[in-house]
Design a protein around this motif. Structure first.
Motif, PDB file in Angstrom:
ATOM      1  N   SER B 191       0.876  -1.301  -0.172  1.00  0.00           N
ATOM      2  CA  SER B 191      -0.009   0.034   0.027  1.00  0.00           C
ATOM      3  C   SER B 191       1.029   1.123   0.158  1.00  0.00           C
ATOM      4  O   SER B 191       2.137   1.113   0.402  1.00  0.00           O
ATOM      5  N   GLN B 223      -4.029  -0.031  -3.216  1.00  0.00           N
ATOM      6  CA  GLN B 223      -3.318  -1.614  -3.168  1.00  0.00           C
ATOM      7  C   GLN B 223      -2.830  -2.076  -4.416  1.00  0.00           C
ATOM      8  O   GLN B 223      -3.384  -1.909  -5.367  1.00  0.00           O
ATOM      9  N   LEU B 265      -5.020  -5.765   4.268  1.00  0.00           N
ATOM     10  CA  LEU B 265      -4.622  -4.432   5.001  1.00  0.00           C
ATOM     11  C   LEU B 265      -5.089  -4.288   6.473  1.00  0.00           C
ATOM     12  O   LEU B 265      -4.541  -4.135   7.481  1.00  0.00           O
ATOM     13  N   ARG B 294     -14.598  -2.025   7.494  1.00  0.00           N
ATOM     14  CA  ARG B 294     -13.707  -2.836   6.851  1.00  0.00           C
ATOM     15  C   ARG B 294     -12.538  -3.308   7.763  1.00  0.00           C
ATOM     16  O   ARG B 294     -12.101  -4.640   8.150  1.00  0.00           O
ATOM     17  N   ARG B 403     -13.123   4.874  -0.743  1.00  0.00           N
ATOM     18  CA  ARG B 403     -12.413   3.321  -0.609  1.00  0.00           C
ATOM     19  C   ARG B 403     -11.009   3.809  -0.582  1.00  0.00           C
ATOM     20  O   ARG B 403     -10.269   3.340   0.307  1.00  0.00           O
ATOM     21  N   ARG B 404     -10.514   4.652  -1.384  1.00  0.00           N
ATOM     22  CA  ARG B 404      -9.200   5.324  -1.141  1.00  0.00           C
ATOM     23  C   ARG B 404      -8.770   5.842   0.037  1.00  0.00           C
ATOM     24  O   ARG B 404      -7.726   5.676   0.661  1.00  0.00           O
ATOM     25  N   THR B 407      -8.247   3.062   2.715  1.00  0.00           N
ATOM     26  CA  THR B 407      -6.985   2.412   2.581  1.00  0.00           C
ATOM     27  C   THR B 407      -5.721   3.460   2.965  1.00  0.00           C
ATOM     28  O   THR B 407      -4.864   3.032   3.592  1.00  0.00           O
ATOM     29  N   ASP B 411      -3.302   2.529   6.071  1.00  0.00           N
ATOM     30  CA  ASP B 411      -2.013   2.466   5.872  1.00  0.00           C
ATOM     31  C   ASP B 411      -1.133   3.589   6.677  1.00  0.00           C
ATOM     32  O   ASP B 411      -0.015   3.175   7.139  1.00  0.00           O
TER      33      ASP B 411
END
Lengths: 421, 421
Positions: B191, B223, B265, B294, B403-404, B407, B411
């Motif tokens: 990531s 990812q 992740l 998530r 969604r980004r 993540t 991360d």
């Protein structure tokens, strides 16, 4: 009635058979069926020129058109041109002016131009060249057979290069060749009904389709989609017949229908809330945000959705939602009483018209004989002393139980609020 | 080196040719190639029993195995059983004990059981029945030909039903029949790095593959996954070569790797939190639950995840998280200051060791020249006065930005906490 042409899609590339997700099939088939030219079948093939050639031949002998994506690049494993030449027994012709154009394009980059790029300037005899605005490999479109009724399109693999060629050249040519299609589609989306029961209720339509009708039934967690298509002499008549079908579908499955023609359950719920000038807050335990996330997939959902609490721990249920400690120790967090208290707590905290809660056991651990994995309670708290709720037992894995719980909550809200507004 | 068997995948369903995205091809082909049994070709076919029968016959005469997904349900358009019977000229046998099992499953629900479900109790003569733990349609596995060297598997269409059967029965049987393949795979998940940069950093491996090596790079929102496979004389040697490849991959992309061999992740973050005996609470604005959802995809996440607040409205940011009114009016809800206050508020409310927040503009509306759509702030609040955060600008649609953002938050948490523990 004219029969729909049989159009095959062939995606070429060994990497697609090693885990790379192929979205061409979905994008192209959606666009085509929207124009009444649905894909007949779709194939993913490795970089094997004999196999590709055979499948192109088969697609064009049994069907009318073949769209081939991928394998037009400059490297050793780009063999679609040769395969197409083999399949149709048509020579490849070198087009020097194409090579000059490719060289001009590539010279913009800093890389030395590999000799391999010359391969991209070979075109099937008689084919129209389709310019590639985003890359070096030109596309090709060949019409042949009686009155040019057969079409072969060769398109590059990368989506950004393929799509503009498909939209601007291939799709218009398909429509020109096979005519605007005299067909119409009805899509109906249902919740709170299992697929087999929906199917039975709709069997009056599906068991004895009239000529030109076709039906698809599809199910996801807690949702069933039904597609009815009519194909007949004229588009006008197709639309009329589709309207009649829509009426019959409504008679058959009535209140289970939450939306039509692509509407999602969360968008239907939003529509109902907006119509009733209501606001919503949520309290989620086992779904831990899935309900809020789904409600807010809808652009503009901030008009009615205020937010809520992810009360994953019991402490947060008490502290943020005001669920009484005694209630938790007496009934447990997975209970109708707790669901009700959570819904009320969310409504009060956010000053919303309605509070909606989910508490349950998603698994794999945490279940017992009295409260098994899959047990879920939904609570609804409305203005005044209005309240409601339901108990569910879902069988499936953690992911399924959570998704099913969210659909059940949205469906209960739809039915509870929809009745009032 | 033994030749790999030719395995075909056939996905059945007219809806797949009307725009529905098919992810089976990607998931199954990835798993198969990890075991050195790559897919030979993959087909998507409409609910047309004659066509399905012909393609099954072709797949099994030219190849060794056919995996057929879909068309096993109870409804009129579920015709895979009949097509397989036609293809192999083997009768379908009614198995009353299967029907009893189906009835038992369905009776758990409140719905009346439709008579159509009886169709699911028909099995190809000689086939092994594969139990369906998540739905009603049983799977089937038939071995035939010389020494049972040909395999036909019939699996249900829904992923949640198909996958457990594929993993627990079909894949082991393929491995048993065609032998453990002399190959080994390394899967590395990254990531915080774009695909093109990862590709460039890994080009030392991928541009000049040695014989028997093959590589796949895949990317999702935020990812990048890299798969390296080696096929050689013996499994022992393959494993050695794979270990050497793993080392080279780590040298190339180092700290961007969050996990290997299928780890997600959210599971990597959970591992780090658990190791540091830390607990986590979240505050989500534009993602409205996606982060919590998530994090809790991981079974056992209640060990470290306490919950949080969906502070979609500004009022909830103030009331539930204690974000000062002045801060909101001065900097706005989409600001580093607000992200920081939200993270602190969530940590305090849940009495967690760490608070993690997301606030941003997911679009399509709400953007402006100074704060455009795609602007996202992440905040982290740790023990004492520890705090961190970052600003991002993502380009894509609402779904992609959300969604980004999730993540990116995971991360950032991984890098911040992982460094300390």
């Amino acid at each position: 009635m004219k029969r729909a042409p049989r159009i095959s899609l062939l995606c070429i590339g060994t990497e697609l058979l090693r885990g790379q997700l192929n979205t061409h099939e979905s994008k192209i088939s959606l666009a085509l069926s929207g124009h009444g030219l649905p894909l007949w079948r779709s194939l993913t093939l490795p970089d094997d020129p004999k196999l590709i050639a055979r499948e192109i031949r088969e697609a064009l002998s049994e069907g009318q058109a073949a769209l081939v994506c991928g394998g037009l690049g400059p490297t050793f494993d780009d063999l679609t041109r040769e395969a197409a030449s083999l399949a149709l027994e048509k020579p490849l012709v070198y087009r020097p002016e194409l090579y000059s154009a490719i060289l001009r394009k590539l010279s913009r980059h800093a890389f030395p131009v590999a000799e391999e790029n010359r391969r991209q300037a070979f075109v099937l005899e008689g084919a129209q060249v389709i310019e590639n605005e985003r890359g070096s490999a030109p596309g090709q479109l060949l019409a042949f057979g009686r009155a040019g009724s057969k079409l072969l399109a060769l398109l590059p693999g990368p989506y950004s290069e393929m799509w503009p060629m498909f939209e601007s050249v291939v799709l218009p040519r398909l429509l020109k060749t096979y005519g605007p299609q005299p067909c119409s589609q009805v899509a109906v989306h249902m919740s709170g009904i299992p697929e087999s029961l929906a199917d039975e209720k709709l069997s009056g339509l599906t068991r004895r389709p009239k000529p030109g009708e076709d039906f698809t039934i599809l199910s996801g967690p807690g949702q069933v989609d039904f597609y009815a298509r009519v194909r007949t002499r004229s588009r006008e008549l197709a639309r009329k017949k589709a309207a009649a079908l829509r009426k019959r579908i409504h008679e058959a499955v009535g209140r289970h229908i939450f939306g039509e023609d692509g509407e999602t359950l969360e968008s239907a719920v939003g529509r109902i809330l907006r119509k009733g000038r209501l606001t919503l807050a949520v309290a989620e335990s086992c779904t831990a945000g899935l309900l809020g996330a789904r409600l807010t997939e809808v652009p503009g959902s901030s008009k009615y959705f205020l937010g809520g609490v992810l009360a994953y721990s019991d402490e947060l249920k008490r502290r943020a939602l005001g669920v009484p400690k005694e209630l938790l120790s007496r009934h447990g967090a997975v209970s109708a009483e707790c669901a009700q208290a959570m819904a009320l707590g969310a409504r009060r905290l956010a000053r919303a018209s309605i509070g909606l809660s989910i508490t349950g056991i998603a698994g794999p651990g945490g279940g017992g004989p009295e409260k098994p994995v899959g047990l879920v309670y939904i609570g609804i708290s409305g203005p005044g002393s209005q309240q409601g709720g339901a108990r569910y037992l879902f069988s499936g894995d953690r992911q399924y139980v959570r998704r099913r719980a969210v659909t059940a909550a949205l469906d209960l809200l739809r039915l509870t609020v929809g009745r009032r507004t």
